[in-house]
Design a protein around this motif. Structure first.
Motif, mmCIF file in Angstrom:
data_model
loop_
_atom_site.group_PDB
_atom_site.id
_atom_site.type_symbol
_atom_site.label_atom_id
_atom_site.label_comp_id
_atom_site.label_asym_id
_atom_site.label_seq_id
_atom_site.Cartn_x
_atom_site.Cartn_y
_atom_site.Cartn_z
ATOM 1 N N TRP A 183 0.851 -1.025 -0.024
ATOM 2 C CA TRP A 183 -0.118 -0.154 -0.043
ATOM 3 C C TRP A 183 0.953 1.357 0.075
ATOM 4 N N LEU A 184 1.962 1.375 0.910
ATOM 5 C CA LEU A 184 2.716 2.392 0.744
ATOM 6 C C LEU A 184 3.393 2.582 -0.817
ATOM 7 N N GLN A 185 3.742 1.681 -1.368
ATOM 8 C CA GLN A 185 4.177 1.883 -2.732
ATOM 9 C C GLN A 185 3.253 2.373 -3.588
ATOM 10 N N ARG A 186 2.074 2.000 -3.413
ATOM 11 C CA ARG A 186 0.911 2.423 -4.271
ATOM 12 C C ARG A 186 0.925 4.183 -3.782
ATOM 13 N N ARG A 187 1.043 4.597 -2.857
ATOM 14 C CA ARG A 187 0.841 5.999 -2.544
ATOM 15 C C ARG A 187 1.979 6.850 -2.779
ATOM 16 N N LEU A 188 3.172 6.171 -2.710
ATOM 17 C CA LEU A 188 4.243 7.199 -3.019
ATOM 18 C C LEU A 188 4.385 7.582 -4.715
ATOM 19 N N SER A 189 4.918 8.627 -4.952
ATOM 20 C CA SER A 189 5.099 8.818 -6.142
ATOM 21 C C SER A 189 6.503 8.862 -6.596
ATOM 22 N N ILE A 190 7.463 8.336 -5.802
ATOM 23 C CA ILE A 190 8.873 7.903 -6.255
ATOM 24 C C ILE A 190 8.854 7.389 -7.234
ATOM 25 N N LYS A 191 10.016 7.394 -8.245
ATOM 26 C CA LYS A 191 10.414 6.501 -8.954
ATOM 27 C C LYS A 191 11.338 5.091 -8.860
ATOM 28 N N GLY A 192 12.220 5.336 -7.901
ATOM 29 C CA GLY A 192 13.156 4.248 -7.437
ATOM 30 C C GLY A 192 12.658 3.491 -6.298
ATOM 31 N N GLN A 193 13.343 2.799 -5.757
ATOM 32 C CA GLN A 193 12.984 1.973 -4.714
ATOM 33 C C GLN A 193 13.389 2.552 -3.313
ATOM 34 N N LEU A 194 12.548 2.189 -2.243
ATOM 35 C CA LEU A 194 12.845 2.484 -0.764
ATOM 36 C C LEU A 194 14.290 2.157 -0.241
ATOM 37 N N PRO A 195 14.621 2.679 0.680
ATOM 38 C CA PRO A 195 15.866 2.054 1.406
ATOM 39 C C PRO A 195 15.350 0.803 2.141
ATOM 40 N N GLY A 196 16.193 0.099 2.408
ATOM 41 C CA GLY A 196 15.675 -1.264 3.319
ATOM 42 C C GLY A 196 15.150 -0.987 4.444
ATOM 43 N N LEU A 197 14.089 -1.644 4.754
ATOM 44 C CA LEU A 197 13.107 -1.331 5.636
ATOM 45 C C LEU A 197 13.254 -2.420 6.839
ATOM 46 N N ARG A 198 14.374 -2.744 7.078
ATOM 47 C CA ARG A 198 14.490 -3.802 8.224
ATOM 48 C C ARG A 198 15.629 -3.458 9.028
ATOM 49 N N GLY A 199 15.970 -4.066 10.246
ATOM 50 C CA GLY A 199 16.702 -3.528 11.051
ATOM 51 C C GLY A 199 16.630 -2.549 11.587
ATOM 52 N N THR A 207 12.595 10.183 5.970
ATOM 53 C CA THR A 207 12.739 11.356 5.150
ATOM 54 C C THR A 207 12.064 11.306 3.853
ATOM 55 N N LEU A 208 12.437 10.398 3.262
ATOM 56 C CA LEU A 208 11.771 10.023 1.668
ATOM 57 C C LEU A 208 10.188 10.116 1.794
ATOM 58 N N VAL A 209 9.971 9.351 2.758
ATOM 59 C CA VAL A 209 8.598 9.093 2.698
ATOM 60 C C VAL A 209 7.562 10.407 3.179
ATOM 61 N N ILE A 210 8.098 11.277 3.915
ATOM 62 C CA ILE A 210 7.609 12.540 4.515
ATOM 63 C C ILE A 210 7.667 13.504 3.324
ATOM 64 N N ALA A 211 8.648 13.462 2.727
ATOM 65 C CA ALA A 211 8.934 14.434 1.607
ATOM 66 C C ALA A 211 8.087 14.277 0.453
ATOM 67 N N ASP A 212 8.032 12.870 0.185
ATOM 68 C CA ASP A 212 6.992 12.527 -0.707
ATOM 69 C C ASP A 212 5.630 13.007 -0.494
ATOM 70 N N ALA A 213 5.103 12.868 0.639
ATOM 71 C CA ALA A 213 3.596 13.389 0.962
ATOM 72 C C ALA A 213 3.622 15.024 0.839
ATOM 73 N N LEU A 214 4.668 15.315 1.207
ATOM 74 C CA LEU A 214 4.485 17.047 1.110
ATOM 75 C C LEU A 214 4.627 17.371 -0.314
ATOM 76 N N ARG A 215 5.350 16.739 -1.176
ATOM 77 C CA ARG A 215 5.265 17.084 -2.411
ATOM 78 C C ARG A 215 3.747 16.764 -3.317
ATOM 79 N N GLN A 216 3.423 15.658 -2.859
ATOM 80 C CA GLN A 216 1.870 15.384 -3.330
ATOM 81 C C GLN A 216 1.080 16.393 -2.721
ATOM 82 N N ASN A 217 1.160 17.090 -1.619
ATOM 83 C CA ASN A 217 0.331 17.803 -0.920
ATOM 84 C C ASN A 217 0.458 19.210 -1.623
ATOM 85 N N GLY A 218 1.649 19.337 -2.366
ATOM 86 C CA GLY A 218 1.949 20.785 -2.742
ATOM 87 C C GLY A 218 2.248 21.690 -1.995
#
Length: 253
Positions: free
Chosen positions: A51-67, A99-110
């Motif tokens: 669901w997160l990947q569907r919501r994001l507007s980024i073109k590349g991949q997210l950093p690793g989300l483990r650890g 940081t990437l996720v928050i920035a993406d949401a802000l950009r989508q909000n404009g």
């Protein structure tokens, strides 16, 4: 060996066999339950990531989300909240995938700005490179500074093995009217209750509608900090049962 001793020995073996069978069955049931729990948790993270990947507007991949990284479920909550509440100013302690996720949401909000506070130059450079690759750097003010002694009130006892340390207060210059404070640093190994200074340092920089989110509240230290914050600063506290836990503090109505 006499017949009586043989009978006694047989009964002992029979009882032992029953105990072993019972223990084996109980252990098997426990292992099955543990496996189901792990499978359910893994499914929840994969579902959240999808669901997160569907919501994001980024073109590349997210950093690793483990650890040490924030988990997909909390990042999904974070992105959804920002797009819904449309904050003007967001501050985070600890950069990375968030940081990437928050920035993406802000950009989508404009609208809006993220001020990201990081202590590690190594991870800060990585975060900046990721932001630049997605053309998100204009939405983020990334500030990096080595941790230093924290001389104000702290939950860590004076005789603690590691002295209290936190981000340089100078990194907060000009920060005001913060609508969302996301706390995911400094690392827990820094000192006892390493994240405690976040709200005392930011309390007079928050807007009237501000929320404070604390990651990793499956750990008792983070729970203790949240409860102290709620008592001292007049926030209502709610916990979300996510993979690593989330504490959400909102203004008391």
């Amino acid at each position: 060996m006499s017949d009586k001793k043989m009978d006694d020995f047989s009964r002992i073996l029979e009882r032992l066999e029953k105990r072993l069978l019972k223990a084996g069955k109980e252990n098997s049931i426990k292992m099955t339950r543990d496996l189901i729990t792990v499978q359910n948790r893994l499914y929840m993270q994969l579902e959240s990531l999808s669901w997160l990947q569907r919501r994001l507007s980024i073109k590349g991949q997210l950093p690793g989300l483990r650890g040490w990284a924030a988990s997909p479920d909390v990042l999904l909550h974070l992105h959804t909240h920002i797009m819904t509440s449309r904050p003007s100013v967001v501050v985070e302690f600890g950069s990375g995938a968030s940081t990437l996720v928050i920035a993406d949401a802000l950009r989508q909000n404009g609208m809006g700005k993220l001020i990201s506070i990081e202590h590690s130059n190594h991870y800060g450079v990585q975060t900046l490179a990721t932001l630049e690759a997605e053309y998100l750097q204009t939405w983020v003010d990334l500030r990096i500074g080595d941790l230093e002694s924290w001389e104000d009130e702290h939950m860590s006892p004076k005789n603690a093995e590691k002295p209290a340390r936190w981000y340089p207060k100078s990194l907060l210059n000009g920060v005001e009217s913060v609508d969302l404070l996301w706390v995911d640093g400094p690392p827990g190994v820094t000192c006892l209750y390493s994240r405690y200074p976040a709200l005392p340092a930011m309390s007079d920089r928050l807007s009237t509608k501000a929320e404070v989110w604390m990651d990793d509240t499956i750990r008792q230290e983070e729970k203790d900090i949240c409860e102290r914050w709620g008592q001292d600063h007049g926030f209502q506290l709610e916990y979300y049962p996510l993979e690593k836990g989330l504490g959400r503090l909102t203004r008391a109505v």
